[in-house]
Scaffold this motif. Structure first.
Motif, PDB file in Angstrom:
ATOM      1  N   VAL A 465     143.934  64.535  21.193  1.00 26.07           N
ATOM      2  CA  VAL A 465     144.319  65.571  22.150  1.00 26.07           C
ATOM      3  C   VAL A 465     145.834  65.718  22.049  1.00 26.07           C
ATOM      4  CG1 VAL A 465     144.315  66.291  24.559  1.00 26.07           C
ATOM      5  CG2 VAL A 465     142.368  64.994  23.638  1.00 26.07           C
ATOM      6  N   VAL A 466     146.289  66.869  21.567  1.00 33.72           N
ATOM      7  CA  VAL A 466     147.705  67.093  21.261  1.00 33.72           C
ATOM      8  C   VAL A 466     148.188  68.300  22.054  1.00 33.72           C
ATOM      9  CG1 VAL A 466     149.388  67.462  19.418  1.00 33.72           C
ATOM     10  CG2 VAL A 466     147.280  66.195  18.936  1.00 33.72           C
ATOM     11  N   ASP A 467     149.398  68.193  22.607  1.00 33.86           N
ATOM     12  CA  ASP A 467     150.014  69.348  23.275  1.00 33.86           C
ATOM     13  C   ASP A 467     151.386  69.597  22.662  1.00 33.86           C
ATOM     14  OD1 ASP A 467     152.243  68.046  24.921  1.00 33.86           O
ATOM     15  OD2 ASP A 467     150.515  66.918  25.640  1.00 33.86           O
ATOM     16  N   ASP A 468     151.961  70.767  22.986  1.00 28.10           N
ATOM     17  CA  ASP A 468     153.268  71.144  22.443  1.00 28.10           C
ATOM     18  C   ASP A 468     154.387  70.970  23.458  1.00 28.10           C
ATOM     19  OD1 ASP A 468     152.564  73.111  24.182  1.00 28.10           O
ATOM     20  OD2 ASP A 468     152.771  74.777  22.775  1.00 28.10           O
ATOM     21  N   GLY A 469     154.186  70.025  24.386  1.00 26.34           N
ATOM     22  CA  GLY A 469     155.200  69.765  25.400  1.00 26.34           C
ATOM     23  C   GLY A 469     156.309  68.875  24.898  1.00 26.34           C
ATOM     24  N   PRO A 470     157.110  68.342  25.811  1.00 28.07           N
ATOM     25  CA  PRO A 470     158.254  67.514  25.402  1.00 28.07           C
ATOM     26  C   PRO A 470     157.862  66.138  24.893  1.00 28.07           C
ATOM     27  CG  PRO A 470     158.071  67.578  27.787  1.00 28.07           C
ATOM     28  CD  PRO A 470     157.053  68.554  27.281  1.00 28.07           C
ATOM     29  N   GLY A 519     155.846  66.775  21.018  1.00 28.39           N
ATOM     30  CA  GLY A 519     154.597  66.876  21.749  1.00 28.39           C
ATOM     31  C   GLY A 519     153.951  65.513  21.939  1.00 28.39           C
ATOM     32  N   ALA A 520     152.966  65.497  22.833  1.00 25.31           N
ATOM     33  CA  ALA A 520     152.229  64.262  23.109  1.00 25.31           C
ATOM     34  C   ALA A 520     150.918  64.281  22.345  1.00 25.31           C
ATOM     35  CB  ALA A 520     151.971  64.124  24.607  1.00 25.31           C
TER      36      ALA A 520
END
Length: 533
Positions: A465-470, A519-520
């Motif tokens: 599960v990957v996001d484009d946040g900090p 990202g996380a």
């Protein structure tokens, strides 16, 4: 293992037959070669010395009969006992006739029957050796009696004949005893072989089922035995024959082995394999006979050890927190009830603000209590087989409806045919926590949250599960899965901790992966094999 034990029972019950049939036929072949050689010598001496024609004919007949036995032995037809009896009987008759044709007891060809009787006793395992000795004794008594009656042989030579008969029986009895001793020795050897085979198989089963890696290395540093745990921890494979030098397999492990050989007190060391990044604790146990033979190398998975220690601490913490949660829930309900009653009589904005603060914090405490109660249910696992390719789209659709977000925020990259075994409720809760965190910190653009699946190098299904946040700050990564640790003032700090505990209860692992592009990224590695219900 069962086969070895059954063979041992057969031996103890007397079902053992020694030696194998192949060895019996080989012994009979060697004995027949001796007979052919003896017959060839007789034929050669007949032409060289110019003896009686009867002696020449009998020698030639002996050679022909011995030669005719070779194909019968090769075909193993007729059966063994009959062929042995025919050959010994032929020796008794022909050697007796040859002795008579050559001059009776003065030639002493009857002495050659001692060799035949000894061979018969050893080959037949002593079963009919005394019978053959009786036949040989009768044959030479008849031969000498015929010589006395027809050729005027000396009657006093009956003493010599009697002594020869005694020698026949003595040799036959000795061959019988030696055969019985050989059978007892072979039976004892078979028992020891069965014991050693059962012990070796038991050791092999124990080694193969050990969760940690086990290597058996000799004094020259050659790997003699290993279990699948070694390949799992190191990520390296052994050649098909299983024989490889430790230097060629893992130079780092070979270096620790060499250091331990020089200094036996350094029997423990930590090692990280570059292929899998697995950290292991290496232990060396010497194997000694009269001198140093080698060592058993134990590769202990440090992650597994730490997980066990963590589970012990968390079990005690779980019992404590459950008691606290039960005790907190009752006064918390009273506070919320009293706040609702006060809200009916309060009209001032400042007082309403204070009551709202009480209500919000009471709800937050209730949410923490609910999470703590959920920890006690992590061991109630009801796993079932699920296809990630089919389950993830349905989960994303339900999540978007519950959170009120657009489905375009999610991007699915699904590997076909990946099947996992997981508790459905636990699976949804884990994904819910990870995806809500991703939605909270992502940029809210199409494809900001990505769910990827593939199969790892060890065959285990993987979900990210990957996001484009900090992303998570590096100093916070080590504390990310600790209970009650949060980077958001509005969170409880239990979401990721519960997610990892639920994964562990289902045989999976949850970890945070640093990404160079930012990202996380949270990675779930599921159990390697999917078993049937």
């Amino acid at each position: 293992m069962l086969r070895v034990l059954m063979s041992r029972l057969d031996i103890l019950r007397g079902g053992y037959t020694a030696p194998p049939k192949t060895d019996l036929w080989r012994s009979l072949l060697y004995f027949n070669v001796y007979r052919m050689s003896l017959a060839t010598v007789f034929v050669g001496l007949s032409f060289m010395l110019g003896v009686a024609p009867l002696f020449v004919g009998l020698s030639a007949l002996y050679l022909v009969l011995a030669g005719a036995s070779l194909p019968l032995i090769y075909w193993r037809r007729p059966y063994f006992d009959l062929q042995l009896g025919v050959q010994i009987g032929t020796d008794i008759v022909l050697l007796t006739l040859l002795s008579q044709a050559g001059g009776g007891m003065q030639v002493n060809l009857e002495m050659l029957l001692l060799v035949s009787l000894a061979a018969a006793g050893l080959i037949s395992r002593g079963r009919v050796s005394l019978f053959f000795a009786s036949l040989a004794s009768i044959a030479i008594l008849l031969q000498h009696s015929y010589a006395v009656l027809t050729k005027g042989a000396e009657i006093e030579r009956y003493v010599q004949v009697a002594l020869l008969c005694v020698a026949y029986f003595a040799v036959a009895w000795m061959a019988h005893r030696l055969a019985q001793y050989a059978i007892a020795s072979e039976k004892l050897a078979a028992l020891r072989e069965a014991d050693l085979a059962s012990l070796a198989e038991a050791n092999q089963l124990v080694i193969q089922d050990m969760p940690d890696g086990v290597l058996v290395v000799d004094a020259q540093g050659v790997v003699r035995q290993y279990n699948p745990g070694v390949e799992r921890l190191s990520g390296l494979t052994f050649p098909p024959n299983g024989q490889i030098a430790l230097d060629n397999y893992s130079p780092a492990l070979a270096g620790l082995y060499a250091q331990w050989r020089k200094d036996p007190s350094r029997d423990q060391a930590d090692l990280r394999f570059s292929a899998t990044r697995e950290e292991v604790r290496v232990r060396f146990l010497p194997v000694r006979r009269d001198t140093f033979w080698g060592a058993v190398v134990l590769l202990e998975d440090m992650q597994h050890v730490q997980a066990q220690a963590q589970q012990v601490k968390l079990a005690a913490l779980g019992r404590l927190t459950m008691n606290i949660a039960h005790e907190v829930r009752n006064p918390l309900s009273a506070i919320r009830y009293a706040t609702d009653l006060l809200r009916e009589d309060v009209r001032e904005p400042a007082d309403m603000r204070l009551l709202q603060i009480i209500t919000d914090n009471a709800m937050r405490l209730d949410h923490i209590v609910q999470d703590v109660m959920e920890l006690n249910r992590r061991d109630r696992v009801r796993p079932e087989s699920m296809q990630l390719e089919a389950e993830l789209p349905k989960f994303v659709e339900a999540l978007c409806q519950a959170e009120g977000v657009e489905a375009s925020l999610f991007h699915l990259g699904l590997h076909p045919g990946l099947q996992i075994r997981f508790d459905r409720g636990h699976f949804e809760q884990v994904l819910w926590n990870l995806c809500r965190n991703a939605l909270r910190y992502c940029r809210k653009q199409p494809g900001s949250v990505r769910l990827w699946t593939w199969r790892a190098w060890n065959g285990r299904p993987v979900l990210e599960v990957v996001d484009d946040g900090p992303g998570v700050p590096p100093e916070q990564v080590s504390k990310l899965f600790e209970p009650f640790h949060t980077t958001d003032a509005g969170g409880t700090g239990l979401g990721l901790y519960i997610a990892r505990e639920l994964c562990a209860a289902n045989g999976a692992t949850l970890e945070y992966v640093q990404r160079a592009e930012g990202g996380a990224c949270f990675r779930i590695m599921f159990e390697e094999r999917v078993h049937e219900d």
